[in-house]
Design a protein around this motif. Structure first.
Motif, PDB file in Angstrom:
ATOM      1  N   TYR A 221     -62.457 -44.332   3.827  1.00 10.89           N
ATOM      2  CA  TYR A 221     -63.589 -44.360   3.162  1.00 10.89           C
ATOM      3  C   TYR A 221     -64.600 -45.362   3.722  1.00 10.89           C
ATOM      4  CZ  TYR A 221     -61.747 -41.460  -0.460  1.00 10.89           C
ATOM      5  OH  TYR A 221     -61.250 -40.168  -1.526  1.00 10.89           O
ATOM      6  N   LEU A 222     -65.604 -45.128   4.238  1.00 10.69           N
ATOM      7  CA  LEU A 222     -66.587 -45.920   4.804  1.00 10.69           C
ATOM      8  C   LEU A 222     -67.208 -46.666   3.582  1.00 10.69           C
ATOM      9  CD1 LEU A 222     -68.045 -43.848   7.943  1.00 10.69           C
ATOM     10  CD2 LEU A 222     -66.391 -45.557   7.798  1.00 10.69           C
ATOM     11  N   TRP A 223     -67.884 -47.959   3.669  1.00 17.94           N
ATOM     12  CA  TRP A 223     -68.311 -48.529   2.909  1.00 17.94           C
ATOM     13  C   TRP A 223     -69.735 -47.820   2.490  1.00 17.94           C
ATOM     14  CZ3 TRP A 223     -67.424 -52.712   0.048  1.00 17.94           C
ATOM     15  CH2 TRP A 223     -68.617 -53.216  -0.935  1.00 17.94           C
ATOM     16  N   GLY A 224     -70.101 -47.327   1.229  1.00 18.02           N
ATOM     17  CA  GLY A 224     -71.559 -46.700   0.933  1.00 18.02           C
ATOM     18  C   GLY A 224     -71.261 -45.246   0.943  1.00 18.02           C
ATOM     19  N   LEU A 225     -70.142 -44.766   1.167  1.00 22.60           N
ATOM     20  CA  LEU A 225     -69.564 -43.241   0.972  1.00 22.60           C
ATOM     21  C   LEU A 225     -68.579 -42.976  -0.094  1.00 22.60           C
ATOM     22  CD1 LEU A 225     -69.456 -41.922   4.539  1.00 22.60           C
ATOM     23  CD2 LEU A 225     -71.387 -41.676   3.150  1.00 22.60           C
ATOM     24  N   SER A 226     -68.833 -41.920  -0.737  1.00 24.37           N
ATOM     25  CA  SER A 226     -68.011 -41.576  -1.903  1.00 24.37           C
ATOM     26  C   SER A 226     -66.899 -40.536  -1.520  1.00 24.37           C
ATOM     27  CB  SER A 226     -68.876 -41.128  -2.896  1.00 24.37           C
ATOM     28  OG  SER A 226     -69.587 -39.752  -2.500  1.00 24.37           O
ATOM     29  N   PHE A 227     -67.150 -40.221  -0.131  1.00 20.17           N
ATOM     30  CA  PHE A 227     -66.078 -39.051   0.332  1.00 20.17           C
ATOM     31  C   PHE A 227     -65.264 -39.624   1.503  1.00 20.17           C
ATOM     32  CE2 PHE A 227     -70.158 -38.104   1.733  1.00 20.17           C
ATOM     33  CZ  PHE A 227     -70.305 -37.934   3.013  1.00 20.17           C
ATOM     34  N   PRO A 228     -64.118 -39.208   1.865  1.00 25.86           N
ATOM     35  CA  PRO A 228     -63.467 -39.676   2.887  1.00 25.86           C
ATOM     36  C   PRO A 228     -63.887 -39.022   4.265  1.00 25.86           C
ATOM     37  CG  PRO A 228     -62.161 -37.950   1.926  1.00 25.86           C
ATOM     38  CD  PRO A 228     -63.307 -38.284   1.151  1.00 25.86           C
ATOM     39  N   VAL A 229     -63.615 -39.731   5.338  1.00 23.52           N
ATOM     40  CA  VAL A 229     -63.893 -39.206   6.720  1.00 23.52           C
ATOM     41  C   VAL A 229     -62.638 -39.555   7.634  1.00 23.52           C
ATOM     42  CG1 VAL A 229     -66.410 -39.666   6.620  1.00 23.52           C
ATOM     43  CG2 VAL A 229     -64.707 -41.492   7.292  1.00 23.52           C
ATOM     44  N   TRP A 230     -62.477 -38.697   8.673  1.00 21.60           N
ATOM     45  CA  TRP A 230     -61.287 -39.023   9.596  1.00 21.60           C
ATOM     46  C   TRP A 230     -61.693 -39.476  10.880  1.00 21.60           C
ATOM     47  CZ3 TRP A 230     -61.908 -35.903   5.640  1.00 21.60           C
ATOM     48  CH2 TRP A 230     -60.632 -35.478   5.055  1.00 21.60           C
ATOM     49  N   VAL A 231     -61.018 -40.451  11.567  1.00 20.32           N
ATOM     50  CA  VAL A 231     -61.514 -41.355  12.493  1.00 20.32           C
ATOM     51  C   VAL A 231     -60.622 -41.112  13.682  1.00 20.32           C
ATOM     52  CG1 VAL A 231     -62.119 -43.747  13.197  1.00 20.32           C
ATOM     53  CG2 VAL A 231     -61.928 -42.910  10.624  1.00 20.32           C
ATOM     54  N   ALA A 232     -61.207 -41.214  14.953  1.00 19.70           N
ATOM     55  CA  ALA A 232     -60.421 -41.373  16.130  1.00 19.70           C
ATOM     56  C   ALA A 232     -61.511 -42.185  17.236  1.00 19.70           C
ATOM     57  CB  ALA A 232     -60.243 -40.007  16.806  1.00 19.70           C
ATOM     58  N   TRP A 233     -60.681 -42.530  18.129  1.00 17.63           N
ATOM     59  CA  TRP A 233     -61.420 -43.293  19.043  1.00 17.63           C
ATOM     60  C   TRP A 233     -60.835 -43.163  20.532  1.00 17.63           C
ATOM     61  CZ3 TRP A 233     -58.446 -45.225  15.147  1.00 17.63           C
ATOM     62  CH2 TRP A 233     -57.230 -45.561  15.426  1.00 17.63           C
ATOM     63  N   TYR A 234     -61.785 -43.569  21.518  1.00 17.13           N
ATOM     64  CA  TYR A 234     -61.443 -43.079  22.882  1.00 17.13           C
ATOM     65  C   TYR A 234     -61.866 -44.249  23.665  1.00 17.13           C
ATOM     66  CZ  TYR A 234     -66.244 -41.294  22.959  1.00 17.13           C
ATOM     67  OH  TYR A 234     -67.568 -41.200  22.696  1.00 17.13           O
ATOM     68  N   ARG A 235     -61.533 -44.292  25.065  1.00 12.09           N
ATOM     69  CA  ARG A 235     -62.024 -45.271  25.967  1.00 12.09           C
ATOM     70  C   ARG A 235     -63.261 -44.729  26.863  1.00 12.09           C
ATOM     71  NH1 ARG A 235     -57.038 -47.763  29.087  1.00 12.09           N
ATOM     72  NH2 ARG A 235     -58.521 -48.663  30.331  1.00 12.09           N
ATOM     73  N   TYR A 236     -64.309 -45.372  26.839  1.00 12.23           N
ATOM     74  CA  TYR A 236     -65.698 -44.907  27.241  1.00 12.23           C
ATOM     75  C   TYR A 236     -65.866 -45.667  28.582  1.00 12.23           C
ATOM     76  CZ  TYR A 236     -70.526 -43.781  27.759  1.00 12.23           C
ATOM     77  OH  TYR A 236     -71.901 -43.247  28.250  1.00 12.23           O
TER      78      TYR A 236
END
Length: 366
Positions: A221-236
């Protein structure tokens, strides 16, 4: 798609109230298709620069009606291409900000600085479905202190027609400039899915930041959001060398692979910006009125769309696509320019002696 491009061109030409305006429109489109990315009225070989300038800045022709016709033809192309069986097809809607850099004094244009660039800043909505690419709409951002980027982006998304929302499952892709809580909430309220870049220092509701996560695909849950999100990351990879971690979040349940695949598809808009600037003169406007600039940008995007539709059958480069579009859509102007070049070289066409003469130069017998 050649027939669709021809149909669109004939319909647009029928909008022009006089033959003079029709000829000016054809001359401008021909200039965009053959101008090698540096098309301006003074470069035209078929119409005088003053006539084209008046066409852009003064003459009363229906710009909004032209935009509506282009969108109607684009919707028909999407409808022909969409899958009829199985689950509802996904339409990728890409949002991005592009700066058209300008030098000089333009008192009637809202130029501003952004990230060290002085010029016009456009928020562009770009549609991607299969091989189809459609620049749908843009909004002008007036710089910091004005309407937020996320609000402009949401207004663009809200302008998508109801038919498109019913026919497709819409998935929005955007970079970190649009990664605000208000934007994510607005996209969800519209009923769309979103894959959005996010700053690595974005705060989480339970404490910590995105950079503190250790498991790809985490549901947070991000700060300020009432619903969840799914996170991924990569090398740029960075242009100056080295690399950094970039983060992507989705508003729907997604695996890390799905997140990264759809996140990479956002870069299709970067290819569009590169082609529009280098091949279709998107940033080459020299007009000093807001109306002239708006019309110039609209016709540049129209030339891109026509070349894309014609080039879909050849699968060549953008240069081959726009030159092919000029030959297919405006053959009389292609012949006219060739004859003028031959005349300048002293190699004029042979004279004719019959009653039937060429409609281009008035001399050749056919």
């Amino acid at each position: 798609m050649n027939q669709a491009a021809l149909s669109l061109l004939w319909t647009i030409l029928a909008l022009m109230p006089t033959p003079h305006l029709r000829e000016s429109l054809k001359a401008l489109l021909f200039l965009f298709l053959t101008g090698h990315g540096k098309a301006r009225p003074q470069h035209s070989k078929t119409k005088s620069p003053s006539a084209l300038s008046r066409f852009l800045n003064r003459y009363p022709w229906p710009t909004r009606a032209l935009i509506r016709l282009v969108r109607e033809e684009a919707q028909k192309a999407l409808d022909r291409a969409r899958r009829r069986k199985g689950p509802k097809p996904r339409l990728l809607v890409v949002l991005d900000l592009v700066t058209l850099e300008k030098r000089g004094h333009f008192p009637h244009l809202p130029l501003s600085f952004f990230h060290g660039k002085w010029g016009l800043h456009l928020v562009v909505l770009y549609l991607v479905y299969g091989d189809l690419r459609v620049p749908w709409a843009y909004r002008l951002w007036r710089g910091k202190g004005e309407k937020a980027l996320s609000l402009l982006a949401l207004s663009l998304l809200a302008s998508l027609p109801l038919w498109m929302r019913r026919a497709f499952q819409i998935r929005v892709a955007a970079d970190a400039a649009f990664g605000t809580a208000w934007f994510l909430f607005g996209v969800r309220r519209l009923g769309f899915e979103a894959v959005v870049g996010m700053r690595r220092d974005r705060r989480l509701r339970g404490g910590g930041r995105l950079s503190d996560l250790r498991r790809q695909g985490s549901r947070v849950y991000l700060w300020g959001l009432s619903f969840p999100v799914w996170v991924a990351w990569y090398r740029y990879p960075l242009p100056q060398g080295g690399w950094e971690w970039r983060y992507v979040v989705a508003t729907f349940p997604a695996t890390p692979r799905t997140l990264l695949v759809w996140g990479r598809r956002r870069f299709t808009v970067e290819h569009f910006f590169r082609a529009a600037k280098s091949e279709f003169s998107l940033g080459q406007f020299g007009q000093r009125t807001a109306l002239g600039v708006h019309r110039f940008l609209v016709l540049s995007l129209l030339a891109y769309l026509l070349a894309h539709w014609v080039g879909m059958e050849g699968r060549g480069s953008w240069r081959e696509a726009r030159e092919g579009a000029a030959r297919v859509l405006l053959p009389e102007l292609v012949v006219q320019v060739i004859l003028r070049e031959l005349h300048a070289l002293g190699l004029g066409p042979p004279g004719g002696g019959g009653e039937s003469l060429c409609g281009v130069c008035g001399r050749c017998k056919f």
